[in-house]
Design a protein around this motif. Sequence first.
Motif, short mmCIF file in Angstrom:
data_model
loop_
_atom_site.label_atom_id
_atom_site.label_comp_id
_atom_site.label_asym_id
_atom_site.label_seq_id
_atom_site.Cartn_x
_atom_site.Cartn_y
_atom_site.Cartn_z
N ALA A 32 40.53 43.20 45.50
CA ALA A 32 39.41 44.15 45.56
C ALA A 32 38.07 43.44 45.62
O ALA A 32 37.07 44.03 46.07
N LEU A 33 38.02 42.18 45.19
CA LEU A 33 36.77 41.41 45.18
C LEU A 33 36.70 40.40 46.32
O LEU A 33 35.80 39.56 46.35
N PRO B 202 39.46 35.21 44.17
CA PRO B 202 38.95 35.14 45.54
C PRO B 202 38.15 33.86 45.76
O PRO B 202 37.51 33.34 44.83
N LEU C 67 33.93 47.51 46.90
CA LEU C 67 33.56 48.47 45.86
C LEU C 67 32.34 49.29 46.26
O LEU C 67 32.27 50.49 45.99
N THR D 134 43.16 43.11 41.48
CA THR D 134 41.75 42.91 41.14
C THR D 134 41.12 41.85 42.03
O THR D 134 40.00 42.01 42.52
N ALA D 135 41.84 40.75 42.24
CA ALA D 135 41.31 39.69 43.10
C ALA D 135 41.11 40.18 44.53
O ALA D 135 40.09 39.88 45.17
N ALA E 152 40.26 48.22 46.31
CA ALA E 152 39.19 48.67 45.41
C ALA E 152 39.51 50.06 44.86
O ALA E 152 39.29 50.33 43.67
N PRO F 245 33.85 35.64 45.99
CA PRO F 245 33.82 37.02 45.47
C PRO F 245 32.78 37.88 46.19
O PRO F 245 31.67 37.43 46.50
N SER F 246 33.17 39.11 46.46
CA SER F 246 32.29 40.05 47.15
C SER F 246 32.52 41.44 46.60
O SER F 246 33.66 41.84 46.34
N ALA F 247 31.43 42.19 46.42
CA ALA F 247 31.52 43.57 45.95
C ALA F 247 31.38 44.57 47.10
O ALA F 247 31.15 45.75 46.86
N GLU F 248 31.56 44.10 48.34
CA GLU F 248 31.37 44.96 49.50
C GLU F 248 32.38 46.12 49.51
O GLU F 248 32.04 47.26 49.81
N ALA G 40 40.58 46.19 52.12
CA ALA G 40 39.77 45.87 50.95
C ALA G 40 39.39 47.13 50.19
O ALA G 40 39.39 47.15 48.95
#
Length: 285
Positions: free
Chosen positions: A34-35, A62, A70, A31-32, A254, A65-68, A250
Motif C-alpha cells: 500500500a506504500l 518498499p 492512500l 501494508t508495504a 491501500a 515509500p509513497s502515500a500516492e 496500489a
Amino acid sequence: MKKSLIKGEKGILLLLFGVCLLVWIPLLLMTAAALMPEDELCWRYLSPLGLGQAPVKAALLPSYPSAEALAELLLRSPGFFVMFWNSCIQVVPMVLGQLLVGAPAAWAFARFRFPGRKLLFAVYVILMVLPFQVTQVSSYLVLDRLGLLDSHLALIVPGIWAALPVFIMERSFEAIPETLLEAAYLDGAGEWGAFFHVGLPLGYPGIVTALLLSFIEGWNGLEQPLTYLKDKTLWPLSLYLPDIAADKGAVAFAAALVTCLLPVLVYLNCQEELEQGVAASGLKE
C-alpha cells in the motif's frame, strides 16, 4: 532439570513466534504494498496483478515509500466512502439489534426452565452451524415477500436474529453464580432488575465477545450483499476490492489496509473482554 525446562520453554516460544509470523506476514506485505509507488508495485507483483508472468518479488518494506495510493483512495475515490458508510449503516444497527434481541433471549435460555427449552436451544445451535448457502433461498424468498430486497434492511433484519450471539451470551449468563442472583432477589429485584443489574454487568465479556464476532462477520460479509443487493449504490465496503481494476493495484492494497483498520481497532479495544468471554464457561461459584 531447570535448564531443560528453560530450554523447553524457549523452544515453545520460538514455535509460537513462528506461527505468529505466518499470520502477520500477509498483513505486513499488504501494508508495504500500500506504500509502494505504482511502478515498484508493478515490478514486484506483475503476475498477481495480471500484467505479466514475471515471478513475484515480495518485500516487507518498499524501496521508496509513497502515500500516492492512500491519497488516491481517500481524496479522489468517492465510491470508497459511499461503500464505507453503507457498511456502517448495515453493520452498526445489526449489532445493536442483536444486543436488544439476543441478550434477553440468552438470559431466558440461561435462567428459565420451560417446556421445550432444550429443543428450542438445539434449533438455535443447528441454525448457528448451518452455512449461509443452505438458508440462502428461503431467506431470499422471505425478504422478497417482506419487500426488503435491495435495501439496507435486507442485511440488517436477518443479522439481528442471528443464532451465534444468543449462544455465546447464553454461555456467559449461565456461568453467573446462582448465589448472586438469589441475593438480588432477596433485595427485592425482579427478573428484569436481576437481568439489568446482575446479568448484564457480569455477562459483559460474553456480550462483547458475541457483538465483536458479529461485527467482524458483518463487516467482512460477501455472499449476503451479493445475493440481496442488486443496486451497487448499496454495496458495502467488502465488495469494493473486487470492483477495482487490475491497473489500480496500489489502490487495491491501500483499500485493503484501510478496510482492515476498523475491525483491528475494535478488536484491540475489546481484547480483554473477548478473552474473558471465551473463558466465561469456566467460571465457578
